[in-house]
Motif scaffolding. Structure first.
Motif, PDB file in Angstrom:
ATOM      1  N   ASP A 220       0.818  -1.217   0.000  1.00  0.00           N
ATOM      2  CA  ASP A 220       0.000   0.000   0.000  1.00  0.00           C
ATOM      3  C   ASP A 220       0.848   1.262   0.000  1.00  0.00           C
ATOM      4  OD1 ASP A 220      -2.467  -1.430   0.192  1.00  0.00           O
ATOM      5  OD2 ASP A 220      -2.075  -1.731   2.332  1.00  0.00           O
TER       6      ASP A 220
ATOM      7  N   HIS B 222      -6.104   4.839  -0.200  1.00  0.00           N
ATOM      8  CA  HIS B 222      -5.904   5.149   1.214  1.00  0.00           C
ATOM      9  C   HIS B 222      -5.964   6.654   1.466  1.00  0.00           C
ATOM     10  CE1 HIS B 222      -4.747   1.355   3.278  1.00  0.00           C
ATOM     11  NE2 HIS B 222      -4.483   0.959   2.056  1.00  0.00           N
TER      12      HIS B 222
ATOM     13  N   ARG C 271     -13.942   0.603  -5.321  1.00  0.00           N
ATOM     14  CA  ARG C 271     -13.917  -0.586  -4.467  1.00  0.00           C
ATOM     15  C   ARG C 271     -12.805  -0.485  -3.437  1.00  0.00           C
ATOM     16  NH1 ARG C 271     -15.027  -3.247  -9.453  1.00  0.00           N
ATOM     17  NH2 ARG C 271     -12.811  -3.721  -9.713  1.00  0.00           N
ATOM     18  N   GLU C 272     -11.642   0.015  -3.868  1.00  0.00           N
ATOM     19  CA  GLU C 272     -10.517   0.146  -2.946  1.00  0.00           C
ATOM     20  C   GLU C 272     -10.819   1.158  -1.841  1.00  0.00           C
ATOM     21  OE1 GLU C 272      -7.771  -1.525  -2.854  1.00  0.00           O
ATOM     22  OE2 GLU C 272      -7.946  -2.674  -4.701  1.00  0.00           O
TER      23      GLU C 272
ATOM     24  N   ARG D 267     -13.778   2.071  -0.662  1.00  0.00           N
ATOM     25  CA  ARG D 267     -14.777   1.507   0.239  1.00  0.00           C
ATOM     26  C   ARG D 267     -14.147   0.471   1.171  1.00  0.00           C
ATOM     27  NH1 ARG D 267     -19.000  -1.322  -1.900  1.00  0.00           N
ATOM     28  NH2 ARG D 267     -20.298  -0.724  -0.137  1.00  0.00           N
ATOM     29  N   SER D 268     -13.223  -0.318   0.640  1.00  0.00           N
ATOM     30  CA  SER D 268     -12.549  -1.317   1.471  1.00  0.00           C
ATOM     31  C   SER D 268     -11.728  -0.650   2.571  1.00  0.00           C
ATOM     32  CB  SER D 268     -11.660  -2.198   0.591  1.00  0.00           C
ATOM     33  OG  SER D 268     -10.910  -3.090   1.369  1.00  0.00           O
TER      34      SER D 268
ATOM     35  N   ARG E 121     -13.999   0.804   5.315  1.00  0.00           N
ATOM     36  CA  ARG E 121     -14.552  -0.206   6.219  1.00  0.00           C
ATOM     37  C   ARG E 121     -13.556  -0.546   7.329  1.00  0.00           C
ATOM     38  NH1 ARG E 121     -16.875  -2.510   1.449  1.00  0.00           N
ATOM     39  NH2 ARG E 121     -15.037  -3.844   1.198  1.00  0.00           N
ATOM     40  N   ARG E 122     -12.257  -0.484   7.007  1.00  0.00           N
ATOM     41  CA  ARG E 122     -11.236  -0.851   7.991  1.00  0.00           C
ATOM     42  C   ARG E 122     -10.737   0.339   8.798  1.00  0.00           C
ATOM     43  NH1 ARG E 122      -8.880  -2.962   3.246  1.00  0.00           N
ATOM     44  NH2 ARG E 122      -7.084  -1.602   3.554  1.00  0.00           N
TER      45      ARG E 122
END
Length: 245
Positions: free
Chosen positions: A113, A127, A161-162, A164-165, A168-169
């Motif tokens: 990342d 990020h 999608r990235e 949103r992922s 979530r974290r």
């Protein structure tokens, strides 16, 4: 004259090794060196240099760490240089602490990342954009639009999608964020809606209250989605000339 090269930035131990205690004191009194954070020194003419300050912040934070938020957005070319503060992502259990001008963001990330941009470790666009959205940065949505505009249409869904992922974290995620929808998935970037995400009639989507600058991130239930991208697939940065320093 120092017998040991003085790195920029340098710690107190490095400055003493290069100049000696009397030499360090003399350099500070004469204004040749400036202290920018606790026991971190830089030449006076580089005290406001963004790249130098970013390196100093990363040194102070300690590994693993990477630039994120507005600092990274400046490097990507999404924001013009506007502040000397440095935003750094560190693991949630990292022992580093923030201080004036050094803002730490707890974040889960891996080596994959982290990119090397302008010779600085920077988190991927997903990020960085997620951090801007989660912290209600006033220019979060313009940065998303710029990131989308710089990418081929077929990669925009990947970035969404990235993001949103990551959200979530994220431990910075506030309750209930609605991100305005992209009208045309294949062409137009996300339009700005300062009043908040709406259903086309000016009403909040799914009854969620819009946050500052129309961004509320978190619970995505029933919310139409934007689409975003990852620099690991395609990075088209516009160099601003200033970067972070």
């Amino acid at each position: 004259m120092p017998t040991t090269p003085l790195p920029v930035p340098c710690t107190r131990a490095q400055a003493v090794a290069a100049l000696g205690e009397p030499g360090l004191g003399a350099a500070l009194r004469a204004g040749r060196l400036r202290r920018i954070w606790h026991d971190l020194f830089v030449p006076a003419d580089r005290a406001r240099d963004r790249r130098t300050r970013a390196r100093a912040a990363l040194l102070l934070a300690g590994a693993p760490a990477a630039l994120t938020g507005p600092t990274a957005a400046e490097i990507y070319g999404w924001l013009p240089p506007h502040t000397l503060s440095v935003h750094v992502a560190v693991p949630p259990r990292h022992r580093a602490r923030g201080r004036p001008g050094l803002i730490l963001h707890p974040a889960e990330f891996t080596e994959e990342d982290v990119l090397r941009l302008d010779d600085l470790p920077v988190l991927t666009s997903a990020h960085v954009l997620a951090t801007l959205l989660a912290t209600h940065h006033p220019n979060a949505l313009p940065c998303v639009r710029t990131a989308l505009r710089d990418l081929p249409p077929d990669l925009r869904r990947t970035l969404v999608r990235e993001i949103r992922s990551v959200l979530r974290r994220s431990s910075e995620r506030p309750p209930g964020i609605a991100i305005p929808a992209q009208r045309d998935r294949t062409s137009a970037p996300v339009p700005s809606r300062p009043e908040g995400a709406s259903d086309g009639r000016g009403l909040p989507i799914s009854g969620e209250r819009a946050g500052p600058e129309g961004t509320r991130v978190g619970d995505q239930s029933g919310v139409r989605r934007i689409e975003v991208v990852e620099p690991r697939y395609a990075v088209r940065r516009r160099r601003t000339g200033a970067g972070t320093g």
